[in-house]
Design a protein around this motif. Sequence first.
Motif, PDB file in Angstrom:
ATOM      1  N   VAL A 175       0.852  -1.028  -0.071  1.00  0.00           N
ATOM      2  CA  VAL A 175      -0.057   0.029   0.050  1.00  0.00           C
ATOM      3  C   VAL A 175       0.928   1.399   0.008  1.00  0.00           C
ATOM      4  CG1 VAL A 175      -1.726   1.167   1.294  1.00  0.00           C
ATOM      5  CG2 VAL A 175      -1.872  -1.332   1.321  1.00  0.00           C
TER       6      VAL A 175
ATOM      7  N   GLU B  85      -2.506   5.949  -0.867  1.00  0.00           N
ATOM      8  CA  GLU B  85      -3.588   4.864  -0.538  1.00  0.00           C
ATOM      9  C   GLU B  85      -3.986   4.711   0.732  1.00  0.00           C
ATOM     10  OE1 GLU B  85      -2.440   2.247  -4.621  1.00  0.00           O
ATOM     11  OE2 GLU B  85      -1.884   1.522  -2.616  1.00  0.00           O
TER      12      GLU B  85
ATOM     13  N   LEU C 195      -7.834   5.039   2.531  1.00  0.00           N
ATOM     14  CA  LEU C 195      -8.490   4.281   3.483  1.00  0.00           C
ATOM     15  C   LEU C 195      -8.634   4.535   4.879  1.00  0.00           C
ATOM     16  CD1 LEU C 195      -6.062   0.957   2.413  1.00  0.00           C
ATOM     17  CD2 LEU C 195      -8.397   1.489   1.852  1.00  0.00           C
TER      18      LEU C 195
ATOM     19  N   LEU D 204      -7.283   0.246  -5.137  1.00  0.00           N
ATOM     20  CA  LEU D 204      -7.676  -0.401  -3.758  1.00  0.00           C
ATOM     21  C   LEU D 204      -8.862  -1.379  -4.004  1.00  0.00           C
ATOM     22  CD1 LEU D 204      -7.481   3.132  -1.895  1.00  0.00           C
ATOM     23  CD2 LEU D 204      -6.204   1.053  -1.446  1.00  0.00           C
TER      24      LEU D 204
ATOM     25  N   LEU E  53      -9.804  -3.836  -1.153  1.00  0.00           N
ATOM     26  CA  LEU E  53      -9.625  -2.939   0.284  1.00  0.00           C
ATOM     27  C   LEU E  53     -10.828  -2.080   0.177  1.00  0.00           C
ATOM     28  CD1 LEU E  53      -5.871  -2.495   0.292  1.00  0.00           C
ATOM     29  CD2 LEU E  53      -7.207  -4.240   1.550  1.00  0.00           C
ATOM     30  N   VAL E  54     -11.565  -1.619  -1.012  1.00  0.00           N
ATOM     31  CA  VAL E  54     -12.695  -0.766  -0.958  1.00  0.00           C
ATOM     32  C   VAL E  54     -13.562  -1.306  -1.959  1.00  0.00           C
ATOM     33  CG1 VAL E  54     -11.415   1.200  -0.456  1.00  0.00           C
ATOM     34  CG2 VAL E  54     -11.910   0.488  -3.050  1.00  0.00           C
TER      35      VAL E  54
ATOM     36  N   LEU F  52     -14.971   0.885   2.619  1.00  0.00           N
ATOM     37  CA  LEU F  52     -13.921  -0.052   3.149  1.00  0.00           C
ATOM     38  C   LEU F  52     -14.724  -1.491   3.086  1.00  0.00           C
ATOM     39  CD1 LEU F  52     -11.954   1.456   6.157  1.00  0.00           C
ATOM     40  CD2 LEU F  52     -11.145   1.251   3.797  1.00  0.00           C
TER      41      LEU F  52
ATOM     42  N   GLY G 208     -10.080  -4.194   3.945  1.00  0.00           N
ATOM     43  CA  GLY G 208      -9.794  -2.916   4.248  1.00  0.00           C
ATOM     44  C   GLY G 208      -9.585  -2.118   5.394  1.00  0.00           C
TER      45      GLY G 208
END
Length: 169
Positions: free
Chosen positions: A56, A60, A64, A97, A102-103, A119, A123
């Motif tokens: 990451v 990023e 998050l 992401l 993660l999202v 998220l 995430g």
Amino acid sequence: MTSILVAVDYIERVRAQWAERLPEVDTSPADVGARVRRIAALLEAEVSDDLAARDVTRAELDVLTALRRSGRPLRAGEVTTMTGSPGASITKRLDRLERAGLVGRAVHERDKRGVLVALTAEGEALVDELFPRQVEHERAALVDLSEAERAELGRLLAVVLRRLDPKDY
């Protein structure tokens, strides 16, 4: 004859060099500005190992953490505002992401043109792992200051930040 060693930091050495080259330039603002930039860079270098291990980037992680602290899905424009990044950059970060799981993105129920970003469980777990580590790096950097000194430093930096970044987030 007794010699006394005085600790000189990087910024003091740089200012001394500029005083020799351009003595007419008042470099006293560097006492704060250059130190803030140097401290930020050194802290970022410490955090970068944690981020690299999780694949990451810092930018990023900013996305998050904005989603995590909001506690709700956000429109991409809200993420842009909260991170202070350009919209095109946010789109690229969200794409990456999302591919990393993660999202997630969903069409807004009431406004079909709007997309909400949230998220995923993965995430959220990543932020909950990385954010406390970042705070610990910052805590370690401030260990030589008393609680009152940390509070005063924070208060003074907030005055400067409000001048440079007057937006109400």
